[in-house]
Design a protein around this motif. Structure first.
Motif, PDB file in Angstrom:
ATOM      1  N   SER A 172       0.810  -1.220   0.000  1.00 40.84           N
ATOM      2  CA  SER A 172       0.000   0.000   0.000  1.00 40.84           C
ATOM      3  C   SER A 172       0.845   1.272   0.000  1.00 40.84           C
ATOM      4  N   ALA A 173       2.156   1.135   0.177  1.00 40.73           N
ATOM      5  CA  ALA A 173       3.036   2.299   0.254  1.00 40.73           C
ATOM      6  C   ALA A 173       3.145   2.993  -1.098  1.00 40.73           C
ATOM      7  N   ASP A 174       3.272   4.310  -1.068  1.00 38.84           N
ATOM      8  CA  ASP A 174       3.463   5.060  -2.306  1.00 38.84           C
ATOM      9  C   ASP A 174       4.801   4.737  -2.949  1.00 38.84           C
ATOM     10  N   MET A 175       5.803   4.499  -2.126  1.00 37.37           N
ATOM     11  CA  MET A 175       7.121   4.126  -2.620  1.00 37.37           C
ATOM     12  C   MET A 175       7.554   2.866  -1.860  1.00 37.37           C
ATOM     13  N   PRO A 176       7.240   1.684  -2.364  1.00 37.15           N
ATOM     14  CA  PRO A 176       7.440   0.452  -1.591  1.00 37.15           C
ATOM     15  C   PRO A 176       8.881  -0.032  -1.492  1.00 37.15           C
ATOM     16  N   PHE A 177       9.787   0.499  -2.315  1.00 37.82           N
ATOM     17  CA  PHE A 177      11.172   0.024  -2.300  1.00 37.82           C
ATOM     18  C   PHE A 177      12.072   1.007  -1.564  1.00 37.82           C
ATOM     19  N   PRO A 178      13.217   0.539  -1.055  1.00 35.37           N
ATOM     20  CA  PRO A 178      14.142   1.426  -0.328  1.00 35.37           C
ATOM     21  C   PRO A 178      14.577   2.599  -1.190  1.00 35.37           C
ATOM     22  N   ASN A 179      14.785   3.727  -0.542  1.00 34.28           N
ATOM     23  CA  ASN A 179      15.238   4.923  -1.252  1.00 34.28           C
ATOM     24  C   ASN A 179      16.726   4.772  -1.549  1.00 34.28           C
ATOM     25  N   SER A 180      17.004   4.146  -2.670  1.00 32.54           N
ATOM     26  CA  SER A 180      18.389   3.838  -3.054  1.00 32.54           C
ATOM     27  C   SER A 180      19.036   5.070  -3.681  1.00 32.54           C
ATOM     28  N   PRO A 181      20.381   5.132  -3.665  1.00 31.06           N
ATOM     29  CA  PRO A 181      21.289   4.140  -3.081  1.00 31.06           C
ATOM     30  C   PRO A 181      21.611   4.389  -1.614  1.00 31.06           C
ATOM     31  N   ALA A 182      20.992   5.400  -1.015  1.00 26.35           N
ATOM     32  CA  ALA A 182      21.274   5.680   0.399  1.00 26.35           C
ATOM     33  C   ALA A 182      20.916   4.479   1.268  1.00 26.35           C
ATOM     34  N   VAL A 183      19.799   3.815   0.939  1.00 24.39           N
ATOM     35  CA  VAL A 183      19.399   2.592   1.632  1.00 24.39           C
ATOM     36  C   VAL A 183      19.492   1.449   0.632  1.00 24.39           C
TER      37      VAL A 183
END
Length: 458
Positions: free
Chosen positions: A259-270
């Motif tokens: 349900s998240a608007d951005m389901p993947f990690p905020n790369s490349p920081a994460v």
């Protein structure tokens, strides 16, 4: 445009590029170097230049809007401030409308930068040979990646019967701006890409402190991608296998918040466990999350228990794409990830008649994509046409990564997979037939004027 007048841009003046590349919309040749700038003296100095995230970790992005993954409403398309985006969507003869050709200039910025590094590095590598080898490997990788991206957009798909005579792109291998090579053939560009990658693969380390730096698996992944485009499936399979031995990880989509608007990690920081090398596609207005409206045809391909349907798409009345491995609402992923490798290997196995191996890779991937307990593995008895199945999964898995355009070009050479694209605008259907010359982007007029090379047919 003010052209350089020195006989050679010595690698020792490389810091000038921090200034030049910030204004390189005017072309990949820039202003005359300022010799008072700081001179790099160690491999670490050259490494800092390769770490210019906004130069090297960017891939072209207009190929996404040119393909069959988006369905942009009239009011949105007409509101784009960048004429090139609209022209790409409608496959206009003149893409740029007087605007700068960023898709051409961007890779040549990278080429220009890497050539200066490769020319200047031997003078300083005695201080740390191991670091110098790694830096050379990165520069060769990025030059290969730049030329591969250029030949995907500005040349015909690789055809072994015509590659030696099909026009490619300008192949610059030295930093001397007075060296004016003509337009190389498609075969010559691919040969150089493979040569650079072969050396890069031997020089790059197994690991890096950041996902934005290329490693050995990234070179192997690019080799697999290149050989796939060339139709040399045995070699593509071998390189995909090598890369997967180094980087086999897949994300279980059951662990993500669908349900998240951005389901993947905020790369490349994460870190994203599947990412081998982070690059983003060049940002355009269409790539903003709420503007990346996907084709109903694409959305309809996903089954109800396929988590990609809810993780990749908003699920509203108008679906926008949110399944970005960048983890950003502005940038689409343009790098290398494990899922692509499983699909390359599956396709190559299917084309070799090894359906069991192809389905084994497909099952490995899809088990991590469907709701737990709902996925029924494919077998040679229930899969039907294995190659068609693999190509369908490739389309679904790699949506909006900039790979579909090159897939369309190569698959259009096979009657069973050729497709006519249709975009609707203003009540009119715009179509692009297989083999249409508009599959090759025009070279910016400014480059034609400066270099004198022939323009692509449109």
């Amino acid at each position: 445009m003010k052209r350089m007048t020195t006989n050679s841009i010595n690698g020792l003046y490389i810091v000038l590029l921090a200034v030049m590349l910030a204004s390189c919309q005017k072309g990949y040749l820039g202003k005359k170097p300022d010799k008072s700038l700081l001179v790099p003296k160690t491999p670490a100095d050259f490494q800092s230049l390769l770490d210019n995230f906004n130069v090297f970790n960017v891939s072209p992005g207009l190929n996404v809007i040119s393909g069959d993954e988006l369905a942009i409403p009239d009011e949105l398309l007409d509101g784009f401030g960048n004429t090139t985006e609209k022209n790409c969507y409608l496959w206009a003869k003149d893409l740029y409308g007087g605007e700068q050709g960023y898709e051409w200039n961007l890779p040549y910025q990278q080429v220009f930068y890497t050539n200066i590094i490769l020319d200047g590095l031997p003078a300083v590598n005695g201080s740390s040979p191991a670091d110098a080898r790694k830096v050379r490997g990165e520069a060769l990788f990025y030059r290969a990646f730049a030329y591969f991206n250029l030949v995907q957009d500005f040349a015909k798909a690789y055809d072994p019967a015509t590659a030696t005579i099909d026009p490619g792109v300008i192949l610059r291998l030295r930093s001397d701006v007075n060296d004016k090579p003509g337009r190389a053939s498609v075969a010559q560009v691919y040969d150089q890409v493979l040569k650079d990658l072969a050396e890069a693969e031997a020089l790059l380390p197994l690991t890096a402190p950041y996902q934005s730096r290329p490693v050995k698996a990234a070179a192997q992944a690019l080799l697999a991608r290149v050989y796939l485009q060339m139709g040399q499936y045995d070699k593509a399979l071998a390189w995909a296998t090598s890369a997967l031995k180094l980087h086999p990880e897949l994300i279980d989509y059951n662990t993500l918040d669908e349900s998240a608007d951005m389901p993947f990690p905020n790369s490349p920081a994460v870190s994203n466990a599947e990412v081998i090398l982070y690059t983003r596609n060049a940002a355009y207005e269409y790539s903003i999350a709420s503007n990346t409206i996907v084709s109903p045809e694409l959305y309809a391909l996903y089954g109800d228990n396929d988590l990609r349907k809810s993780i990749f798409f908003s699920g509203g009345e108008v679906n926008y794409f949110k399944g970005r491995y960048t983890g950003s609402g502005y940038d689409l992923f343009g790098g290398f990830a494990t899922d692509e490798l499983y699909l390359i290997r599956a396709e190559c196995s299917a084309r070799a008649g090894d359906g069991a191996s192809a389905l084994a890779d497909l099952n490995t991937l899809l088990m991590a994509r469907w709701k737990t307990g709902t996925y029924i593995p494919y077998t040679t008895g229930n899969a039907g046409n294995v190659l068609s199945l693999v190509l369908s999964e490739r389309r679904k898995e790699l949506a909006c990564r900039g790979l579909r355009w090159e897939d369309l070009k190569r698959l259009n050479r096979e009657p069973g997979f050729a497709k006519t694209l249709v975009h609707l605008h203003g009540g009119q259907d715009y179509s692009l037939a297989p083999g249409d010359p508009r599959y090759v982007f025009p070279i910016p007029a400014q480059e034609i004027t400066i270099s004198g090379i022939a323009q692509n047919e449109r």
